[in-house]
Motif scaffolding. Sequence first.
Motif, PDB file in Angstrom:
ATOM      1  N   TYR A 109      24.306 107.443  60.695  1.00 45.28           N
ATOM      2  CA  TYR A 109      25.383 107.861  61.577  1.00 45.28           C
ATOM      3  C   TYR A 109      25.937 109.183  61.052  1.00 45.28           C
ATOM      4  O   TYR A 109      26.109 109.358  59.838  1.00 45.28           O
ATOM      5  N   ASP A 117      30.984 105.050  69.508  1.00 44.82           N
ATOM      6  CA  ASP A 117      29.745 105.032  68.751  1.00 44.82           C
ATOM      7  C   ASP A 117      29.675 106.374  68.021  1.00 44.82           C
ATOM      8  O   ASP A 117      30.684 107.050  67.869  1.00 44.82           O
ATOM      9  N   THR A 143      24.156 108.478  70.588  1.00 39.65           N
ATOM     10  CA  THR A 143      24.713 107.200  70.140  1.00 39.65           C
ATOM     11  C   THR A 143      23.592 106.235  69.786  1.00 39.65           C
ATOM     12  O   THR A 143      22.470 106.326  70.313  1.00 39.65           O
TER      13      THR A 143
END
Length: 242
Positions: free
Chosen positions: A97, A106, A125
């Motif tokens: 991420y 997200d 995402t």
Amino acid sequence: MEELLLRIVPGLSEQWKGATPDAIAQIERIAGRPLPSFYRWFLNRMGQSMGPLAYPTLDFSAQRVLSCYAKKLVVPEQRFLLIAYESDEVMPLHLFYDFTAPAREDALVTTRAAQEGELSDDFETLREMLAWGAFSLFRVEGMPQMCSGSLKGNDPDFLSDLDLLMSSLGFTSPISTGPLCRLYERHDATMICRGTPRAGRGNRRTFNLGGRNAGTLRRILGEITTQSSLEVKVKDWAPALR
């Protein structure tokens, strides 16, 4: 998202398994911030096993993520959080991420080496990555005829205009997505589109289209070409056309 996956992925409800609350809490402590809502849902549903959705060489399990941090293969960072370990020794680029690019509860999914290296962005995402992958494997690739290529529009958000045309052709979109990704389906055809975040591609997206025969696909592509301002380029047909 949950309804979509349970509908198109055979046996998912019997095979997926969530992570323990303690494992999720440990990952959140490593992140040093509240986890994105979608990632928390993902860990609750598939944090131990993704069942038929599992990737061949990517391990998304909470146990693997925690193990990588415990063994210091990856070190905690404010910007990045490891979400999947890549076991391919030739190209060991793991999924992270990037919290500097949050989106729709997200965050952006990027790949890089364990502790440093060039970033290669995949999806805006994780939600779109998983939905696109499931649609590709269980809908598009399940069709008798497929083709792939690219779409080019006049502005970066041209897929919003494509939505109206696809709706007029009887397609529906099972989940909402951002400007770089689309999923379309109807009884005889399925189409997925994607672009790469921060890659400078602007107004171009790749597509994969599957249907019951080549004639169906050609009619869909013909409608897109004639009823919109989009430029359509087909690169491959599978099976190859004679």
